[in-house]
Design a protein around this motif. Structure first.
Motif, PDB file in Angstrom:
ATOM      1  N   VAL A   1      -1.447   2.634  10.320  1.00 17.91           N
ATOM      2  CA  VAL A   1      -1.724   1.697  11.326  1.00 17.91           C
ATOM      3  C   VAL A   1      -3.166   2.329  12.525  1.00 17.91           C
ATOM      4  CG1 VAL A   1      -1.208   0.223  13.279  1.00 17.91           C
ATOM      5  CG2 VAL A   1       0.255   0.524  10.947  1.00 17.91           C
TER       6      VAL A   1
ATOM      7  N   TRP B   1       3.207   4.644  10.586  1.00 21.03           N
ATOM      8  CA  TRP B   1       2.373   4.227  11.866  1.00 21.03           C
ATOM      9  C   TRP B   1       1.169   4.815  12.004  1.00 21.03           C
ATOM     10  CZ3 TRP B   1       2.287  -0.308  14.324  1.00 21.03           C
ATOM     11  CH2 TRP B   1       1.754  -0.272  15.438  1.00 21.03           C
TER      12      TRP B   1
ATOM     13  N   PHE C   1      -4.468  -7.173  12.678  1.00 22.09           N
ATOM     14  CA  PHE C   1      -5.827  -6.508  13.154  1.00 22.09           C
ATOM     15  C   PHE C   1      -7.007  -6.802  12.518  1.00 22.09           C
ATOM     16  CE2 PHE C   1      -8.616  -2.711  12.962  1.00 22.09           C
ATOM     17  CZ  PHE C   1      -9.066  -2.468  14.145  1.00 22.09           C
TER      18      PHE C   1
ATOM     19  N   ALA D   1       0.895  -5.344  10.711  1.00 19.25           N
ATOM     20  CA  ALA D   1       0.062  -5.133  11.763  1.00 19.25           C
ATOM     21  C   ALA D   1      -1.452  -4.998  11.336  1.00 19.25           C
ATOM     22  CB  ALA D   1       0.584  -3.570  12.589  1.00 19.25           C
TER      23      ALA D   1
END
Length: 254
Positions: free
Chosen positions: A122, A118, A174, A170
């Motif tokens: 991300v 993450w 995005f 994700a």
């Protein structure tokens, strides 16, 4: 040569994060071959990033190397400024990703792997893209390229499938929103590699080897160079009418 049709990126400056090895290195080499100047980045393989920059300079490109941990906010907060001090950036490739499949990280518990992914994949991609995107929008030109996964939307069984579908899904979502935010000045796209023979693929079990080959309509593993050639196209003027798109690179996996 100015009229060389292979040098579609001549004079452009590109940043490729995580470019000391694997897919990132192949992308950096491919962009340089198309005429771009490079800022390459490494974290654990800082010496490899320096060696890559030296190799690119030997081939005629301008190239610089930077190093740092994209999971560390103190590094990401200043890295865009650092790059812009070298040159205004035309192309930014968010390739860097945490490796939780090989080495000691492969034995970490699920929660630790997910947290590491993450932060690196991300949060860093979002933070860097927003900073870079605003600068490019003010300059009225630029291209951002992110890195997804071809099975993020369809899903894959097991811990790895759960982790990477969440993380790469994700990034892909995005990308679509950022493309709308930065249009029409800046294009934003995403690559979604499938079974690519990087470090993990070299040591994968026979079962995974058969699965990777069997799920490709072309009957083989993908290579970092396959991804790099797609990256070169998407950041080039030849793709000037493509934005908000995720391109699977998976040999036609159903």
């Amino acid at each position: 040569m100015a009229n060389d049709p292979t040098r579609t990126l001549a004079g452009k400056w590109a940043v490729v994060t995580g470019s000391s090895s694997g897919i990132g290195r192949a992308i950096a080499v491919e962009l340089a071959a198309a005429g771009a100047n490079l800022i390459v980045h490494g974290h654990r393989s800082q010496s490899a990033a320096v060696q890559l920059a030296e190799s690119l300079r030997d081939s005629g490109a301008q190239a610089e190397a930077i190093s740092g941990d994209l999971a560390d906010p103190s590094f990401t907060a200043g890295v865009v400024d650092r790059c812009w001090q070298i040159a205004p950036i035309d192309i930014w490739v968010n390739n860097a990703g945490a490796d939780v499949l090989t080495g000691e990280a492969s034995d970490w518990p699920f929660a630790q792997k997910l947290e590491t992914l993450w932060k690196t994949d991300v949060q860093a991609t979002i933070g860097l893209s927003r900073d870079v995107g605003q600068r490019m929008k003010q300059r009225t030109s630029g291209v951002i390229l992110n890195m997804g996964w071809d099975q993020a939307e369809s899903g894959m069984e097991g811990d790895s499938g759960q982790m990477f579908s969440a993380i790469k899904g994700a990034i892909m979502a995005f990308t679509r929103s950022l493309a709308k935010s930065l249009a029409p000045e800046v294009r934003v796209n995403c690559l979604a590699p499938g079974w690519i023979r990087t470090a993990w693929g070299e040591t994968a079990s026979d079962d995974w080897q058969r699965r990777a080959v069997g799920e490709s309509l072309l009957g083989r593993w993908g290579t970092p160079e396959d991804v790099a050639r797609a990256a070169r196209f998407l950041v080039s003027p030849e793709a000037s009418f493509i934005t908000g798109h995720t391109l699977p690179i998976n040999g036609g996996r159903p």
